[in-house]
Structures are given as structure tokens and as C-alpha cells.
Design a protein around this motif. Structure first.
Motif, PDB file in Angstrom:
ATOM      1  N   PHE A  39     104.468  31.474  37.903  1.00 26.34           N
ATOM      2  CA  PHE A  39     103.046  33.059  38.083  1.00 26.34           C
ATOM      3  C   PHE A  39     102.382  33.510  38.994  1.00 26.34           C
ATOM      4  O   PHE A  39     101.775  32.092  39.240  1.00 26.34           O
ATOM      5  CB  PHE A  39     103.040  33.134  36.639  1.00 26.34           C
ATOM      6  CG  PHE A  39     103.939  33.384  35.889  1.00 26.34           C
ATOM      7  CD1 PHE A  39     104.751  34.421  35.075  1.00 26.34           C
ATOM      8  CD2 PHE A  39     103.683  32.154  34.404  1.00 26.34           C
ATOM      9  CE1 PHE A  39     105.653  34.204  34.179  1.00 26.34           C
ATOM     10  CE2 PHE A  39     105.470  32.111  34.011  1.00 26.34           C
ATOM     11  CZ  PHE A  39     106.312  33.054  33.705  1.00 26.34           C
ATOM     12  N   LEU A  40     102.840  33.689  40.408  1.00 27.12           N
ATOM     13  CA  LEU A  40     101.805  33.806  41.075  1.00 27.12           C
ATOM     14  C   LEU A  40     101.076  35.148  41.017  1.00 27.12           C
ATOM     15  O   LEU A  40     102.145  36.352  41.042  1.00 27.12           O
ATOM     16  CB  LEU A  40     102.447  33.479  42.614  1.00 27.12           C
ATOM     17  CG  LEU A  40     102.746  32.140  42.131  1.00 27.12           C
ATOM     18  CD1 LEU A  40     103.657  31.737  43.910  1.00 27.12           C
ATOM     19  CD2 LEU A  40     101.531  31.393  42.518  1.00 27.12           C
ATOM     20  N   HIS A  41      99.820  35.198  41.724  1.00 31.92           N
ATOM     21  CA  HIS A  41      99.420  36.940  42.455  1.00 31.92           C
ATOM     22  C   HIS A  41      99.869  37.501  43.222  1.00 31.92           C
ATOM     23  O   HIS A  41     100.366  35.626  44.013  1.00 31.92           O
ATOM     24  CB  HIS A  41      98.083  36.672  42.211  1.00 31.92           C
ATOM     25  CG  HIS A  41      97.208  36.669  40.938  1.00 31.92           C
ATOM     26  ND1 HIS A  41      97.532  37.487  39.925  1.00 31.92           N
ATOM     27  CD2 HIS A  41      96.151  35.777  40.565  1.00 31.92           C
ATOM     28  CE1 HIS A  41      96.899  37.290  38.901  1.00 31.92           C
ATOM     29  NE2 HIS A  41      95.855  36.220  39.057  1.00 31.92           N
ATOM     30  N   TYR A  45     101.300  34.322  46.893  1.00 31.98           N
ATOM     31  CA  TYR A  45     102.610  34.362  46.858  1.00 31.98           C
ATOM     32  C   TYR A  45     102.849  34.707  48.024  1.00 31.98           C
ATOM     33  O   TYR A  45     103.622  33.651  48.842  1.00 31.98           O
ATOM     34  CB  TYR A  45     103.795  35.356  45.671  1.00 31.98           C
ATOM     35  CG  TYR A  45     104.924  35.516  46.796  1.00 31.98           C
ATOM     36  CD1 TYR A  45     106.141  34.610  46.198  1.00 31.98           C
ATOM     37  CD2 TYR A  45     104.970  36.612  47.462  1.00 31.98           C
ATOM     38  CE1 TYR A  45     107.182  35.200  46.497  1.00 31.98           C
ATOM     39  CE2 TYR A  45     106.374  35.992  47.557  1.00 31.98           C
ATOM     40  CZ  TYR A  45     107.661  35.549  47.236  1.00 31.98           C
ATOM     41  OH  TYR A  45     108.589  35.828  47.593  1.00 31.98           O
ATOM     42  N   LEU A  46     101.948  35.240  49.161  1.00 31.90           N
ATOM     43  CA  LEU A  46     101.752  35.626  50.444  1.00 31.90           C
ATOM     44  C   LEU A  46     101.409  34.143  51.085  1.00 31.90           C
ATOM     45  O   LEU A  46     101.761  33.895  52.686  1.00 31.90           O
ATOM     46  CB  LEU A  46     101.612  37.285  51.082  1.00 31.90           C
ATOM     47  CG  LEU A  46     102.339  37.813  50.398  1.00 31.90           C
ATOM     48  CD1 LEU A  46     101.776  38.956  51.095  1.00 31.90           C
ATOM     49  CD2 LEU A  46     103.810  37.509  51.009  1.00 31.90           C
ATOM     50  N   GLY A  47     100.326  33.452  50.643  1.00 32.33           N
ATOM     51  CA  GLY A  47      98.958  32.110  50.955  1.00 32.33           C
ATOM     52  C   GLY A  47      99.988  31.305  51.071  1.00 32.33           C
ATOM     53  O   GLY A  47     101.356  31.386  50.651  1.00 32.33           O
ATOM     54  N   PRO A  48      99.234  30.420  51.466  1.00 34.62           N
ATOM     55  CA  PRO A  48      99.823  29.073  52.095  1.00 34.62           C
ATOM     56  C   PRO A  48      99.944  28.027  50.014  1.00 34.62           C
ATOM     57  O   PRO A  48     101.586  26.993  50.439  1.00 34.62           O
ATOM     58  CB  PRO A  48      98.225  28.258  52.493  1.00 34.62           C
ATOM     59  CG  PRO A  48      97.261  28.894  52.162  1.00 34.62           C
ATOM     60  CD  PRO A  48      97.887  30.265  51.953  1.00 34.62           C
ATOM     61  N   GLN A  49     100.212  28.658  48.726  1.00 34.25           N
ATOM     62  CA  GLN A  49     100.193  27.769  48.160  1.00 34.25           C
ATOM     63  C   GLN A  49     101.758  28.164  47.511  1.00 34.25           C
ATOM     64  O   GLN A  49     102.068  27.231  46.501  1.00 34.25           O
ATOM     65  CB  GLN A  49      99.668  28.560  47.087  1.00 34.25           C
ATOM     66  CG  GLN A  49      98.312  28.491  46.922  1.00 34.25           C
ATOM     67  CD  GLN A  49      97.198  29.399  45.885  1.00 34.25           C
ATOM     68  OE1 GLN A  49      97.760  29.069  44.404  1.00 34.25           O
ATOM     69  NE2 GLN A  49      96.471  29.015  45.962  1.00 34.25           N
TER      70      GLN A  49
END
Length: 513
Positions: A39-41, A45-49
Motif C-alpha cells: 500500500f502506497l500513497h 508510488y511515483l517516487g523512487p520507492q
């Protein structure tokens, strides 16, 4: 269990410790991956994570086997067949670097250059193999030259590269976003689509699919030496779109040149000659795909560049082509036939009927029809094949494990929209409308186009009124910038209001589609 069943069961499953906000993302991995949901904010989701991490130490000398970066840049430029103004400027700039840093330039003659290119070819790329294929026509074997580059060797090069293999996505994923009341699935990469999930389900446990996109287009006609051909490209669908669609090491790979048959005016319309050309195409493609045929069934255990062993299964996931090539890939009889769709069996007079679903073509069904036809006399064979609008030719893709060419083909948006609807119709209407307004309007439109801010991934144009032909990607970018640029040109020209309104509506419909 199919993906749709799994999605219905899991679409509303939420981690008890995660409180979703609007546009938050949930990722479900294929059960064979052994991974739980994430689950991601949205920003995460758009970032490097959300991107695979590469722990390898960057190569401080990526220009190897050249002695310096400057050597490589000059050699690369020298390989260009022609020098335009931009290349000439770049060459002068390199010369200035040589003056400032003479020790960096170590090439002394063309022999040195040829030796280094040979070393680079041996260590970084797979060369072409040249073959001859024989196809019988009227009891005579006709020989065609064929140049291929083994696809499997290219796949091994990709997974051996420490800076590329960590970017591979091996497992299917379902991506959902929270719309405030529930999880809604979206698709943004091949591994997030249903086909990847369903195909991975059919593979043995522990298998790592290497999904391929195969592209062929006769409009890329090229000539070399005394032979002519048109290219077949492969891309690796496991890599992110900006990498697989690029021109670099992990981008598109030229894997073969299909022979072009010299047209014989006395034979062109004959059914046997048409089938003969289809046989040449599929025999040639068989040779191009030969290196991955066995491994698509058995897999190949390999330790990759990240020191992780993978059981690799190369599978063709997507076939990209315009309608003419799609008919060849599916071996159907074309637009004027009873069933002109390469994907389903919709009758030609029902193509505009969007209210009804028609039977899909499948490998099992089409192969069964073809095999039954081979047991019949000529008249009965033709009657059966024509019912399904199949050619009397065996399809190479039938032999590729888990490859369904009818499922792999899709709507050809590039030729239908960018090059077709916009390039052949809307752009002509744009020029006609501006032509009615006079030279000043044309000049103003080009000025507005030129003033459009430059943006990454968007081609910049200084004018559009003189564009006669370009590629589909550039047509798409013209469509994006032309509508806004037109506002200051035609908004006050009431005499052309009805024309501009119709044109604007057409543009909006095209862009929305």
C-alpha cells in the motif's frame, strides 16, 4: 483461477493498519511471487520507492572498450552516414575538446578505430547470422537470403548487465487506486495487465517470464548491398517503458531483416502467389524466433548480472504492426474478406456494430480448421478456409509456447489515429481552415506553435503549415499543441466560426480518444 476472479476477491481487501486516502495505491503481486500486497500513497508510488534499486557501483568508464569518452563520441559521429548542421556543430565542439585535452584523443588512424569497433562488437553485442531459406513455388525452389540476430543471445546480454537486470519486473502485478469508496484497477505497464497475470499462472512455479514485444513494419524498407528487406524489432516488456522504448542498450533491438519479394505483375493476383509470399514471411520469422522456441517451453536456468539465478521463459506477449502486417501475422485474407479482423470473426458488414461481441480467434480453433482443411480436396479446402478467411499457410506463431497471435495483436492506434485520423485528415482540415483566413493567419499560427514552451518528451515545432509528412509520434505532438495555438488565430474570425468549431470538436474528440 483467472485474474478477474482474483481481482473480485481482493479488490476491497485493505490492510488493517493502512487508512487509504483518495488516489492511494494498492499493489497485489501474482501468488507465485510469494509477495504480499503493498500500500502506497500516491507521491510514494511515483517516487523512487516504487522503482527497483540498483546497488551496483556505477561504472566509472561506461565508454569501454574505447580509451576515453572523447574517443567514443568522435567515433560515434564518424559512423553517421551524413553530417547535418547540428552534427557539424557537434564535431567542431569535439575538436575544441581535443585541443584542450589532447591526451584524451588516442585514435591515430582508421585501423585503430576498426579494431576497437570489432572488440566492442564481440563484448557488447550479438552479430547477424546470414542464412538462405528455400520456398517452393510451382515445383521450383526459390532461394531468399535472410539476416537474423539470435533473440536469446540478446536476452542473455540484458540479464547479464548488472545495471539493467535490477530493473526487470519478473512478476505480474495488479495496481489499484482508492477513489474514495473502493479500489479501482488501472493498467500502466505490461506487467499490470491481465494477460501477463494469466500467462504467468500457466508457467511452472519458480519460472521467470521474459515477455517480448515483436514489431515489424514494411514501411521501414531499407536496402543494404544488393539485397532488400524490412526489419523486425524486439523489445523486452519486463523493462519500464522509458527504457524498453528507448534507443540505448536495453531499448529496441533489431533482430532480423525479412526478405522483400520482387513483385511479378503476371502473378500478383493469383492465390498461389499470394500464399507463397505469406510462406516466405513466416518461414523467415521462424528463423528469427528459432533461438527462443525451445526455451519458451522448457525455460533456461541462468545466473543473472545481480547474482540471482532465474528460470527464464521467453514468451511473445505483444505483436505490434499496422493492419497490413497484422493480416500477415494472423494469416487472414485482408480488408475485403468476409471476416477481416485478425482478432475475432466479426463479419465485414458488422464492423460498425459495437453492441455485440463476436467469437474470438484462438490458436486451438484456427489450427484445427487449418489441419482439417489439409485433409480435403482443393475445392472443399478453399471453402472451409474461406469461411474463416484463413490463408492456406501454417502460422509460425502456433509453434511458440503460450503465444496466441490473435490475443497478442491489438488496435493499431499509431496508424489509425496519429498517422491516420490526425495526419491524413485533421491536419489537412487545419491547413484548409487557416488557408481561408489568409497568409497572416498562417504566419500567426506558426508563431504560436514556435512559442509553445519546450517540454521533456514533447517534440518542439517552429511551424506546422509546411508539414507534409512526418512520423506518427510527431503527428501526435502536433495534435497536442495545435488546438491551443489556434485559439488566438481563429477566435475572432467570425466568418470562419462554423469551420473552426467543427475542427476544434474533431481535435477534442481525437485527443480525448
Amino acid at each position: 483461477m483467472e485474474l478477474d476472479d482474483i481481482s473480485q476477491q481482493n479488490a476491497h481487501a485493505v490492510d488493517a493498519n493502512f487508512v487509504p486516502e483518495v488516489d492511494d495505491i494498492k499493489i497485489e503481486f501474482h501468488p507465485k511471487s510469494g509477495k504480499g500486497p503493498e500500500f502506497l500513497h500516491f507521491d510514494d508510488y511515483l517516487g523512487p520507492q516504487n522503482k527497483p534499486q540498483n546497488d551496483e557501483v556505477p561504472n566509472d568508464e561506461p565508454w569501454e572498450p574505447f580509451h576515453s569518452r572523447l574517443d567514443f563520441e568522435i567515433a560515434e559521429l564518424m559512423l553517421e552516414s551524413h553530417l547535418n548542421a547540428e552534427q557539424s556543430t557537434a564535431l567542431l565542439s569535439l575538436f575544441r575538446k581535443v585541443i584542450k585535452h589532447p591526451d584524451d584523443f588516442t585514435l591515430s588512424n582508421t585501423h585503430d578505430l576498426e579494431c576497437i569497433w570489432t572488440d566492442a562488437h564481440r563484448t557488447r553485442g550479438t552479430g547477424f547470422e546470414h542464412k538462405l531459406i528455400a520456398v517452393k513455388y510451382k515445383d521450383k525452389d526459390i532461394i531468399f537470403p535472410l539476416s537474423t540476430r539470435p533473440i536469446w543471445n540478446w536476452i542473455e546480454e540484458l540479464v547479464d548487465e548488472p545495471n539493467v537486470v535490477p530493473l526487470f519486473r519478473w512478476d505480474a502485478e495488479c495496481h489499484y487506486h482508492w477513489d474514495g469508496s473502493g479500489w479501482e484497477q488501472f493498467i500502466d505497464e505490461p506487467w499490470t495487465a491481465d494477460d501477463w497475470w494469466n500467462l504467468q499462472t500457466k508457467l511452472p512455479d519458480g519460472a521467470s517470464p521474459v515477455f517480448l514485444l515483436i514489431y515489424a513494419d514494411k514501411s521501414w524498407l531499407s536496402s543494404f548491398g544488393t539485397a532488400k528487406g524490412y526489419p523486425v524489432f524486439a523489445r523486452c516488456a519486463n523493462l519500464p517503458s522509458d527504457i524498453r522504448n528507448g534507443n540505448g542498450f536495453a531499448g529496441g533491438q533489431l533482430v532480423g531483416w525479412l526478405p522483400v519479394i520482387t513483385e511479378d505483375s503476371g502473378e500478383m493476383q493469383k492465390k498461389g502467389y499470394v500464399n507463397f509470399k505469406q510462406i516466405v514471411w513466416h518461414r523467415s520469422l521462424y528463423e528469427i524466433l528459432d533461438s527462443i522456441q525451445l526455451y519458451g517451453k522448457t525455460g533456461f536456468q541462468k545466473e543473472c548480472g545481480d547474482n540471482i539465478s532465474q528460470w527464464l521463459f521467453p514468451i511473445i506477449l505483444i505483436l505490434s504492426a499496422d493492419y497490413e502486417e497484422q493480416c500477415v501475422m494472423a494469416l487472414i485474407r485482408g480488408l475485403q474478406s468476409y471476416a477481416p479482423c485478425p482478432v475475432c470473426l466479426i463479419p465485414g458488414d458488422e464492423l460498425s456494430n459495437l453492441s455485440q461481441a463476436f467469437e474470438l480467434r484462438t490458436v486451438e480453433k484456427m489450427k484445427q480448421i487449418y489441419q482439417e482443411a489439409q485433409k480435403m480436396n482443393a475445392a472443399s479446402k478453399e471453402e472451409l478456409l474461406k469461411k474463416y478467411e484463413l490463408r492456406d499457410v501454417e502460422n509460425t506463431f502456433w509453434d511458440m509456447h503460450l503465444c496466441d497471435p490473435y490475443q497478442a495483436l491489438s488496435w493499431d492506434g499509431l496508424h489509425a489515429h496519429e498517422s491516420g485520423l490526425f495526419g491524413d485528415h485533421i491536419l489537412l482540415e487545419l491547413k484548409r481552415v487557416i488557408g481561408l483566413l489568409g497568409k497572416e493567419a498562417a504566419k500567426q499560427l506558426d508563431k504560436q506553435i514556435d512559442l509553445t514552451p519546450q517540454w521533456k518528451g514533447l517534440n518542439h515545432f517552429s511551424e506546422v503549415m509546411k508539414i507534409e509528412f512526418t512520423d506518427g509520434g510527431k503527428y501526435a505532438d502536433v495534435a497536442k499543441v495545435s488546438l491551443k495555438s489556434l485559439q488566438s488565430v481563429i477566435v475572432c474570425k467570425t466568418q470562419c466560426h462554423y469551420i473552426s468549431s467543427a475542427f476544434s470538436l474533431c481535435c477534442i474528440q481525437y485527443l480525448d480518444f
